[in-house]
Design an enzyme around this catalytic site. Sequence first.
Site, PDB file in Angstrom:
ATOM      1  N   LYS A   1       0.845  -1.204   0.000  1.00  0.00           N
ATOM      2  CA  LYS A   1       0.000   0.000   0.000  1.00  0.00           C
ATOM      3  C   LYS A   1       0.881   1.256   0.000  1.00  0.00           C
ATOM      4  CE  LYS A   1      -0.325  -0.296   5.052  1.00  0.00           C
ATOM      5  NZ  LYS A   1      -1.123  -0.875   6.151  1.00  0.00           N
TER       6      LYS A   1
ATOM      7  N   TYR B   1      12.789  31.583   4.998  1.00  0.00           N
ATOM      8  CA  TYR B   1      11.523  32.257   5.286  1.00  0.00           C
ATOM      9  C   TYR B   1      11.386  32.609   6.761  1.00  0.00           C
ATOM     10  CZ  TYR B   1       9.644  31.117   0.664  1.00  0.00           C
ATOM     11  OH  TYR B   1       9.415  31.031  -0.677  1.00  0.00           O
TER      12      TYR B   1
HETATM   13  C1  LIG Z   1      -0.277  -1.847   6.883  1.00  0.00           C
HETATM   14  C2  LIG Z   1      -0.804  -3.143   7.384  1.00  0.00           C
HETATM   15  C3  LIG Z   1       0.055  -4.254   7.544  1.00  0.00           C
HETATM   16  C4  LIG Z   1       1.563  -4.170   7.428  1.00  0.00           C
HETATM   17  O1  LIG Z   1       2.125  -3.786   8.666  1.00  0.00           O
HETATM   18  P1  LIG Z   1       3.714  -3.661   8.864  1.00  0.00           P
HETATM   19  O2  LIG Z   1       3.863  -3.232  10.283  1.00  0.00           O
HETATM   20  O3  LIG Z   1       4.163  -2.608   7.911  1.00  0.00           O
HETATM   21  O4  LIG Z   1       4.305  -4.977   8.558  1.00  0.00           O
HETATM   22  C5  LIG Z   1      -0.524  -5.474   7.839  1.00  0.00           C
HETATM   23  N1  LIG Z   1      -1.861  -5.591   8.026  1.00  0.00           N
HETATM   24  C6  LIG Z   1      -2.702  -4.536   7.938  1.00  0.00           C
HETATM   25  C7  LIG Z   1      -4.157  -4.725   8.185  1.00  0.00           C
HETATM   26  C8  LIG Z   1      -2.204  -3.271   7.629  1.00  0.00           C
HETATM   27  O5  LIG Z   1      -3.029  -2.223   7.563  1.00  0.00           O
END
Ligand SMILES: *Cc1c(COP(=O)(O)O)cnc(C)c1O
Length: 368
Positions: free
Chosen positions: A38, A264
């Site tokens: 993701k 800035y």
């Molecule tokens: C993002 C996510 C993961 C991955 O978690 P990590 O700590 O990056 O390994 C796994 N399961 C769900 C439901 C998530 O939202």
Amino acid sequence: MPKAQETILEIDLKALSHNFDHLKSKLNGNTKFLAVVKAYGYGSDACEIALHLQKLGVDYFAVAYVKEGVALRDAGITAPVLVLHPQPVNFKTLIEHCLEPSLYNAKVLSAFINAAEDANQKDYPVHIKFNTGLNRIGFWENDLDYLHTSLNNVKSVRIKSLFSHMAASEDLNEKDFTLAQIATFKNICDNFSKRFGYLPMLHMCNTSGILNFPEAHLDMVRSGIGLYGFGNSEKESQHLKPIATLKSVISQIHFIEKGETVGYNRAYKSEAFQKTATIPIGHADGIGRQYGNGKGFVTINGKRAAIIGNVCMDMIMVNITNIDCQEGDEVIVFGQQPTAEVFSKTANTISYEIITAISQRIKRVILK
Ligand SMILES: *Cc1c(COP(=O)(O)O)cnc(C)c1O
């Protein structure tokens, strides 16, 4: 590798293979591996990451939103893709791209059944998400009767997995809480099995769950951050390699007198004669304002140069008074050394945030 001539994010696929092998070595042979890609592959390049992992034989992918799953399909990903947090408005698109939804409440479940029936689907794979203490999304343990009534005679969908998500798997001070989550999930699965007469795939571990709770590996694990090179602890991170290196260059060097200000709002005031460098990366690239005013730093020719004054949209200025360097020299923001974990701590945040913040404006360079 050649020196950077502009701001780039280098993605090292060898490091990705290393991390995948390391995490897989923690599993027994029957546990499947789901790679979480993701948020553009945690800010890297979801399609390149997924294509590489697909070649390495990963079993499953997950994204948060339907749009991210569509991008994977367009790039040639044929492995199953779980969409962790879909919205009903996108269910038609999801089905058209053979993406598999997480169903987390009654509204979403009934909307999905309708969408599957509208699309004349039979046995469309879905994943039922249970809340066991994170209190974010998911059905509760006492929704099992509702789920049984709602799904038992439905032909359009088929439950492919039950899953849950840990709230604090990286924090061993919260071990009892995580063990309670595991127990709750196992109980849900037992009760599911009693009502439905079968058990689909079960999964609940994220990266830290894989590393800290082997008893919860179940049928599949879901790893994100570990694949990108971070283990949420110094000990675990030692065995992993950050896959992404954020590099830039010195655009311009200035010599400023005592009493002059930089940037800035004149937020930095020089206490003495100083040398500064301007770097083409700013808050629009993901380096937030919280890294400014002496908190964050970059590395130039092996030496730390503090970010001075406010972070601009497209630039930062750093103090290079004691660094031997020239315009055009390479600048490292984070990578193997210092890691994004170290960099993020300067602004009181975590690796997850800084790596996913790196904007799409920055060119990704893939090292094969
Ligand atoms: C993002 C996510 C993961 C991955 O978690 P990590 O700590 O990056 O390994 C796994 N399961 C769900 C439901 C998530 O939202």
